[in-house]
Design an enzyme around this catalytic site. Structure first.
Site, PDB file in Angstrom:
ATOM      1  N   GLU A  67      86.968 -16.816  80.356  1.00 39.96           N
ATOM      2  CA  GLU A  67      86.409 -16.675  81.713  1.00 39.96           C
ATOM      3  C   GLU A  67      87.519 -16.356  82.716  1.00 39.96           C
ATOM      4  O   GLU A  67      87.292 -15.645  83.698  1.00 39.96           O
ATOM      5  CB  GLU A  67      85.631 -17.946  82.077  1.00 39.96           C
ATOM      6  CG  GLU A  67      84.316 -17.998  81.311  1.00 39.96           C
ATOM      7  CD  GLU A  67      83.841 -19.387  80.946  1.00 39.96           C
ATOM      8  OE1 GLU A  67      84.243 -20.366  81.584  1.00 39.96           O
ATOM      9  OE2 GLU A  67      83.049 -19.482  79.990  1.00 39.96           O
ATOM     10  N   GLY A  84      79.263 -19.566  75.103  1.00 38.23           N
ATOM     11  CA  GLY A  84      78.096 -19.818  75.939  1.00 38.23           C
ATOM     12  C   GLY A  84      76.882 -18.986  75.569  1.00 38.23           C
ATOM     13  O   GLY A  84      75.928 -18.898  76.338  1.00 38.23           O
ATOM     14  N   LYS A 131      84.195 -26.731  82.251  1.00 39.63           N
ATOM     15  CA  LYS A 131      84.036 -25.590  83.172  1.00 39.63           C
ATOM     16  C   LYS A 131      83.739 -26.108  84.583  1.00 39.63           C
ATOM     17  O   LYS A 131      84.254 -27.153  84.958  1.00 39.63           O
ATOM     18  CB  LYS A 131      82.960 -24.630  82.666  1.00 39.63           C
ATOM     19  CG  LYS A 131      83.111 -24.301  81.191  1.00 39.63           C
ATOM     20  CD  LYS A 131      82.275 -23.137  80.770  1.00 39.63           C
ATOM     21  CE  LYS A 131      82.258 -23.034  79.247  1.00 39.63           C
ATOM     22  NZ  LYS A 131      82.114 -21.687  78.766  1.00 39.63           N
ATOM     23  N   HIS A 148      91.778 -18.745  79.139  1.00 38.82           N
ATOM     24  CA  HIS A 148      90.372 -18.855  78.719  1.00 38.82           C
ATOM     25  C   HIS A 148      89.668 -17.529  79.017  1.00 38.82           C
ATOM     26  O   HIS A 148      89.986 -16.857  80.004  1.00 38.82           O
ATOM     27  CB  HIS A 148      89.696 -20.013  79.462  1.00 38.82           C
ATOM     28  CG  HIS A 148      88.324 -20.297  78.952  1.00 38.82           C
ATOM     29  ND1 HIS A 148      87.227 -19.579  79.383  1.00 38.82           N
ATOM     30  CD2 HIS A 148      87.870 -21.186  78.031  1.00 38.82           C
ATOM     31  CE1 HIS A 148      86.153 -20.030  78.741  1.00 38.82           C
ATOM     32  NE2 HIS A 148      86.509 -21.002  77.926  1.00 38.82           N
ATOM     33  N   ASN A 156      85.783 -28.582  77.324  1.00 37.73           N
ATOM     34  CA  ASN A 156      86.006 -27.782  78.531  1.00 37.73           C
ATOM     35  C   ASN A 156      84.725 -27.858  79.362  1.00 37.73           C
ATOM     36  O   ASN A 156      83.733 -27.220  79.026  1.00 37.73           O
ATOM     37  CB  ASN A 156      86.307 -26.323  78.140  1.00 37.73           C
ATOM     38  CG  ASN A 156      86.375 -25.421  79.356  1.00 37.73           C
ATOM     39  OD1 ASN A 156      86.558 -25.902  80.481  1.00 37.73           O
ATOM     40  ND2 ASN A 156      86.237 -24.123  79.137  1.00 37.73           N
ATOM     41  N   GLU A 162      88.713 -17.990  70.455  1.00 37.65           N
ATOM     42  CA  GLU A 162      87.377 -18.055  71.052  1.00 37.65           C
ATOM     43  C   GLU A 162      86.833 -16.639  71.221  1.00 37.65           C
ATOM     44  O   GLU A 162      87.132 -15.967  72.218  1.00 37.65           O
ATOM     45  CB  GLU A 162      87.454 -18.720  72.423  1.00 37.65           C
ATOM     46  CG  GLU A 162      87.908 -20.160  72.392  1.00 37.65           C
ATOM     47  CD  GLU A 162      87.347 -20.916  73.585  1.00 37.65           C
ATOM     48  OE1 GLU A 162      86.649 -21.905  73.358  1.00 37.65           O
ATOM     49  OE2 GLU A 162      87.573 -20.492  74.728  1.00 37.65           O
ATOM     50  N   SER A 206      80.211 -21.660  71.289  1.00 40.57           N
ATOM     51  CA  SER A 206      78.893 -22.195  70.936  1.00 40.57           C
ATOM     52  C   SER A 206      78.945 -23.243  69.824  1.00 40.57           C
ATOM     53  O   SER A 206      78.041 -23.301  68.982  1.00 40.57           O
ATOM     54  CB  SER A 206      77.921 -21.061  70.591  1.00 40.57           C
ATOM     55  OG  SER A 206      77.666 -20.281  71.750  1.00 40.57           O
TER      56      SER A 206
HETATM   57  C1  PEP Z   1      84.485 -22.689  76.136  1.00 37.14           C
HETATM   58  O1  PEP Z   1      84.198 -22.831  77.314  1.00 37.14           O
HETATM   59  O2  PEP Z   1      85.674 -22.645  75.792  1.00 37.14           O
HETATM   60  C2  PEP Z   1      83.404 -22.575  75.162  1.00 37.14           C
HETATM   61  C3  PEP Z   1      83.720 -22.376  73.904  1.00 37.14           C
HETATM   62  O3  PEP Z   1      82.118 -22.678  75.642  1.00 37.14           O
HETATM   63  P1  PEP Z   1      80.777 -22.911  74.758  1.00 37.14           P
HETATM   64  O4  PEP Z   1      81.090 -24.034  73.788  1.00 37.14           O
HETATM   65  O5  PEP Z   1      79.748 -23.295  75.759  1.00 37.14           O
HETATM   66  O6  PEP Z   1      80.509 -21.646  74.040  1.00 37.14           O
END
Ligand code: PEP
Length: 249
Positions: free
Chosen positions: A98, A174, A11, A96, A9, A168, A213
């Site tokens: 976000e 992040g 973003k 997601h 992803n 998640e 992460s």
């Molecule tokens: C994500 O954007 O779904 C995500 C898990 O981001 P990150 O790996 O940066 O934590």
């Protein structure tokens, strides 16, 4: 999707020019493997560039990061599922964190997106997960299950079977703070149980990805955890070298 599923992803990173360069650099490193599915989810504006750069590489799927909850109309700035499919998407991230926490997306909108994506023949990856506050209040399972049930509410049993789920935890996205493989396994097991109850024994084949992460150091342990059927990766998917290491885990 053949598992494990490794989904990137990006973003709001990598416009068309950078996305083309990324795909060239990744393809130069990545050895195709029959035993997994690799998905790239660029920003909407870079989807066609990624599709063109992938050429005839059928082993790597294009995904959309989001679609709108209505099929078409006066929704300036939005992308419909039909448009995403036309641009080459086979997969779409839905709900997601976000989208939920920055853009205020509701469970109802998430459910409509899953239904539209599914009707269009795209694979929705429904994202669920608790905030730190909810985790500390002991609500991890409750929140994830609520989001799961709500997101899949308008799908038929067959449609549920062709979805994927991503667990998640919001506190891990992040932040550099990752769930332990045991933490992930515990929530994935609860999600699997619910999927089996919703859609019957075929739900044993639904991919449940972990995200939050993930990096090249922790990917192997996380993807080996019980009921973890792949990884959804943000930050560490932006560098072709690191993404190759993760997708080749
Ligand atoms: C994500 O954007 O779904 C995500 C898990 O981001 P990150 O790996 O940066 O934590």
């Amino acid at each position: 999707m053949k598992g494990p599923v490794f989904a990137a992803n990006w973003k709001m990173h990598l416009g068309p020019t950078e996305a083309r360069a990324f795909v060239a650099a990744f393809l130069a490193r990545y050895t195709p493997r029959e035993d997994r599915t690799v998905v790239l989810c660029p920003p909407a504006i870079s989807m066609s560039a990624v599709r063109d750069a992938l050429g005839d590489r059928r082993d790597i799927l294009l995904g959309a990061q989001n679609v709108y909850s209505e099929p078409k109309g006066a929704f300036t700035g939005e992308t419909s599922v039909a448009m995403a499919a036309d641009a080459g998407a086979r997969v779409v991230l839905v709900g997601h964190s976000e989208r939920r926490h920055v853009f205020g997306e509701t469970d109802e909108a998430t459910a409509r997106k899953c239904a539209l994506a599914s009707a269009q023949g795209l694979v929705p990856i429904l994202c669920v997960g608790e905030t730190l506050e909810q985790r500390e209040a002991g609500e991890t399972e409750q929140v994830s299950l609520r989001q799961l049930r709500a997101g899949l509410a308008s799908l038929s049993r067959e449609q549920v079977l062709s979805c994927a789920i991503a667990y998640e935890p919001v506190w891990a996205i992040g932040t550099g703070r990752t769930a332990t493989p045991a933490d992930a396994a515990a929530v994935h097991t609860v999600i699997r149980r619910e999927l089996l109850a919703l859609a019957g024994p075929g739900a044993a084949g639904i991919s449940i990805l972990y995200g939050g992460s993930v990096n090249r150091e922790n990917a192997a342990a996380l993807v080996a955890a019980l009921e973890v059927g792949g990884l959804l990766v943000g930050g560490a998917s932006l560098d072709p070298e690191s993404w190759n290491a993760i997708a080749s885990t």
